[in-house]
Design a protein around this motif. Structure first.
Motif, PDB file in Angstrom:
ATOM      1  N   GLY A   1       0.756  -1.245   0.000  1.00 32.82           N
ATOM      2  CA  GLY A   1       0.000   0.000   0.000  1.00 32.82           C
ATOM      3  C   GLY A   1       0.789   1.298   0.000  1.00 32.82           C
ATOM      4  O   GLY A   1       0.193   2.370   0.129  1.00 32.82           O
TER       5      GLY A   1
ATOM      6  N   ASP B   1      -5.529  -6.192  -4.862  1.00 34.11           N
ATOM      7  CA  ASP B   1      -4.358  -7.078  -4.813  1.00 34.11           C
ATOM      8  C   ASP B   1      -4.854  -8.500  -4.662  1.00 34.11           C
ATOM      9  O   ASP B   1      -5.743  -8.774  -3.842  1.00 34.11           O
TER      10      ASP B   1
ATOM     11  N   ARG C   1      -1.891  -9.827   1.986  1.00 32.96           N
ATOM     12  CA  ARG C   1      -1.253  -8.531   1.710  1.00 32.96           C
ATOM     13  C   ARG C   1      -2.305  -7.416   1.684  1.00 32.96           C
ATOM     14  O   ARG C   1      -2.028  -6.283   2.070  1.00 32.96           O
TER      15      ARG C   1
ATOM     16  N   ASP D   1      -7.998 -11.301  -9.061  1.00 36.11           N
ATOM     17  CA  ASP D   1      -6.900 -11.476 -10.009  1.00 36.11           C
ATOM     18  C   ASP D   1      -6.971 -10.309 -10.989  1.00 36.11           C
ATOM     19  O   ASP D   1      -7.919 -10.191 -11.774  1.00 36.11           O
ATOM     20  N   GLY D   2      -5.989  -9.437 -10.910  1.00 36.84           N
ATOM     21  CA  GLY D   2      -5.995  -8.212 -11.717  1.00 36.84           C
ATOM     22  C   GLY D   2      -6.051  -8.480 -13.208  1.00 36.84           C
ATOM     23  O   GLY D   2      -6.452  -7.615 -13.987  1.00 36.84           O
TER      24      GLY D   2
ATOM     25  N   ASP E   1       1.585  -1.761 -10.818  1.00 37.02           N
ATOM     26  CA  ASP E   1       2.874  -1.971 -10.136  1.00 37.02           C
ATOM     27  C   ASP E   1       3.017  -3.477  -9.906  1.00 37.02           C
ATOM     28  O   ASP E   1       2.651  -3.994  -8.854  1.00 37.02           O
TER      29      ASP E   1
HETATM   30  C1  LIG Z   1       5.264  -4.967  -6.299  1.00 32.67           C
HETATM   31  S1  LIG Z   1       3.955  -5.541  -5.327  1.00 32.67           S
HETATM   32  C2  LIG Z   1       2.911  -4.129  -5.199  1.00 32.67           C
HETATM   33  C3  LIG Z   1       3.425  -3.105  -4.243  1.00 32.67           C
HETATM   34  C4  LIG Z   1       2.428  -1.991  -3.983  1.00 32.67           C
HETATM   35  N1  LIG Z   1       2.031  -1.340  -5.209  1.00 32.67           N
HETATM   36  C5  LIG Z   1       3.027  -0.949  -3.057  1.00 32.67           C
HETATM   37  O1  LIG Z   1       3.478   0.095  -3.499  1.00 32.67           O
HETATM   38  O2  LIG Z   1       3.015  -1.203  -1.842  1.00 32.67           O
HETATM   39  C6  LIG Z   1       3.062  -6.547  -6.432  1.00 32.67           C
HETATM   40  C7  LIG Z   1       1.769  -7.044  -5.867  1.00 32.67           C
HETATM   41  O3  LIG Z   1       1.064  -7.718  -6.921  1.00 32.67           O
HETATM   42  C8  LIG Z   1       0.224  -8.671  -6.333  1.00 32.67           C
HETATM   43  N2  LIG Z   1      -0.209  -9.589  -7.400  1.00 32.67           N
HETATM   44  C9  LIG Z   1       0.412 -10.663  -7.901  1.00 32.67           C
HETATM   45  N3  LIG Z   1      -0.314 -11.227  -8.862  1.00 32.67           N
HETATM   46  C10 LIG Z   1      -1.438 -10.483  -8.996  1.00 32.67           C
HETATM   47  C11 LIG Z   1      -2.596 -10.561  -9.805  1.00 32.67           C
HETATM   48  N4  LIG Z   1      -2.728 -11.537 -10.711  1.00 32.67           N
HETATM   49  N5  LIG Z   1      -3.556  -9.630  -9.643  1.00 32.67           N
HETATM   50  C12 LIG Z   1      -3.430  -8.670  -8.724  1.00 32.67           C
HETATM   51  N6  LIG Z   1      -2.372  -8.541  -7.910  1.00 32.67           N
HETATM   52  C13 LIG Z   1      -1.376  -9.441  -8.048  1.00 32.67           C
HETATM   53  C14 LIG Z   1       1.082  -9.270  -5.252  1.00 32.67           C
HETATM   54  O4  LIG Z   1       0.277  -9.870  -4.252  1.00 32.67           O
HETATM   55  C15 LIG Z   1       1.863  -8.056  -4.747  1.00 32.67           C
HETATM   56  O5  LIG Z   1       1.273  -7.542  -3.586  1.00 32.67           O
END
Ligand SMILES: C[S@@+](CC[C@H](N)C(=O)[O-])C[C@H]1O[C@@H](n2cnc3c(N)ncnc32)[C@H](O)[C@@H]1O
Length: 402
Positions: A205, A224, A229, A255-256, A273
């Protein structure tokens, strides 16, 4: 029935409480273990470094040795001021530590450059409104960045550390510690008042909080896939943001990759991100390391996942909307190649035309705080450097044309 087996030359029995050691087996069952079984496991951090040495020495040439030593050295942090606390007092406290607000200082320096340089003066007169695109190098002052974000850092070469933030009387924390380079994607997103904003991979976050600091989000969807998380994201919002503001934040755990099918052509701004090889973490921490052998498949699939997430972000943006893609990896495969492929697929599969914006002004604007890679074809990359040990952070801005 209890199972019997051998491990490490000793026999064990599976009992209700778990494995029970039985000591040496009878001589007739003893065997010489294969070297592969007895060989000590290579730590994931070492595997990561081996992988980086192989790939990044080619990608960065002679720069790699300096990046490598920086990755392995202590990282620098920035203190993102919480505008929902007593921000003026917090800023004063941070200034007493000799830290400076790099966003403000960079803009001040740009103003100075403009006053001193007729070329910059001319450019800023030409460039109104402040839209940036590849056909024109934008003026420093017209650089469109998200407003109201204040982040304190110690100057280049100063390796002081910030103390943890303390809660005020209402329990709100005054600043959030993060890699200051991770604010650059948020600044690049240039959120405008009244914008509908999507943060597709939001947890834990840091960037969501920064997006809220702009005070511009009419509504913010923070998603997310990981429920645990997302819980951390909720807890960050509770510690920093008053309830009337967080009421405008919709937190989901989807799932994004499927987002574009659910809410298409909707958002003014989208931050993507993505999960990546988190290069600094991967060479420093065994815990949750993507280079562990067990996660090989997951690691190999990362560029595909990243591309699908970016594509979903592009679909979720409305025509004219802007998307920022970011990673904390140095890998060209996870950065520029993913962007190229997503742009291509958006065009061919969805008839969506996307323009990659020129962010070179960021390199000029923030050169006193960060070390940028000079040779990115698309987007910008902050390189870890011993005097400014932030990053890696790659960010690329895309504008959906129609
Ligand atoms: C680099 S981190 C994000 C960090 C966040 N933007 C921050 O600034 O604190 C990537 C995130 O993508 C999430 N993630 C992984 N696969 C995903 C998906 N298919 N859809 C959505 N989120 C996903 C992970 O759980 C992880 O928390």
């Amino acid at each position: 029935m209890a199972a019997l087996g051998a491990r490490g030359g000793l026999w064990w029995r599976l009992a209700p409480g778990g494995l029970v050691g039985l000591g040496l087996p009878p001589r007739r069952y003893r065997y010489k273990e294969k070297w592969a079984e007895t060989a000590s496991k290579i730590p994931a951090t070492r595997l990561a470094l081996q992988n980086f040495d192989m790939n990044y020495s080619v990608q960065f040439g002679s720069l790699w040795s300096s990046i490598r030593i920086s990755l392995l050295s202590e990282q620098k942090y920035g203190a993102l001021v919480n505008n929902f606390s007593d921000a003026d007092r917090i800023s004063q406290d941070l200034e007493l530590l000799n830290a400076v607000d790099f966003v403000y200082e960079s803009q001040k320096a740009a103003q100075q450059v403009q006053c001193d340089s007729p070329v910059e003066q001319e450019r800023s007169e030409e460039t109104a409104p402040p839209e940036i695109h590849s056909e024109q190098t934008p003026s420093l002052l017209s650089t469109a960045i998200s407003p109201n974000i204040k982040c304190y850092t110690f100057s280049k070469g100063d390796i002081s550390r910030f103390p943890p933030a303390r809660p005020d009387v209402l329990g709100t924390l005054g600043y959030y510690l993060l890699d200051a380079a991770s604010l650059l994607p948020v600044l690049a997103l240039n959120v405008q008042p009244g914008d509908l904003v999507l943060d597709l991979c939001a947890a834990p976050g840091g960037k969501t909080l920064a997006l809220l600091q702009t005070g511009c989000c009419r509504q913010l969807a923070a998603n997310d896939i990981s429920a645990s998380r997302s819980k951390r994201l909720r807890s960050v919002l509770r510690s920093y943001v008053p309830t009337e503001i967080s009421a405008n934040v919709r937190i989901t755990s989807c799932d994004g990759r499927n987002w574009g099918e659910v809410e298409r052509d909707t958002y003014n701004r989208v931050l993507v991100d993505v999960p990546c090889t988190t290069d600094r973490h991967s060479v420093m921490e065994e815990d949750n390391n993507i280079f562990s052998r067990m996660r090989l498949k997951e690691r190999q699939m990362l560029p595909m996942l990243q591309m699908q997430l970016l594509l979903a972000g592009l679909l979720a943006a409305r025509p004219g909307g802007e998307v920022v893609y970011s990673t904390c990896s140095l890998s060209q495969l996870q950065n520029e190649y993913v962007v190229e492929r997503a742009v291509e697929l958006a065009e061919t599969q969805y008839n969506i035309s996307v323009r990659v914006e020129d962010l070179s002004c960021f390199r000029r604007l923030f050169q006193d705080t960060f070390a940028f890679f000079e040779d990115c074809r698309l987007g910008e990359l902050v390189l870890p450097h011993l005097t400014a040990n932030f990053g890696p952070m790659y960010f690329c801005k895309l504008r959906r044309e129609h």
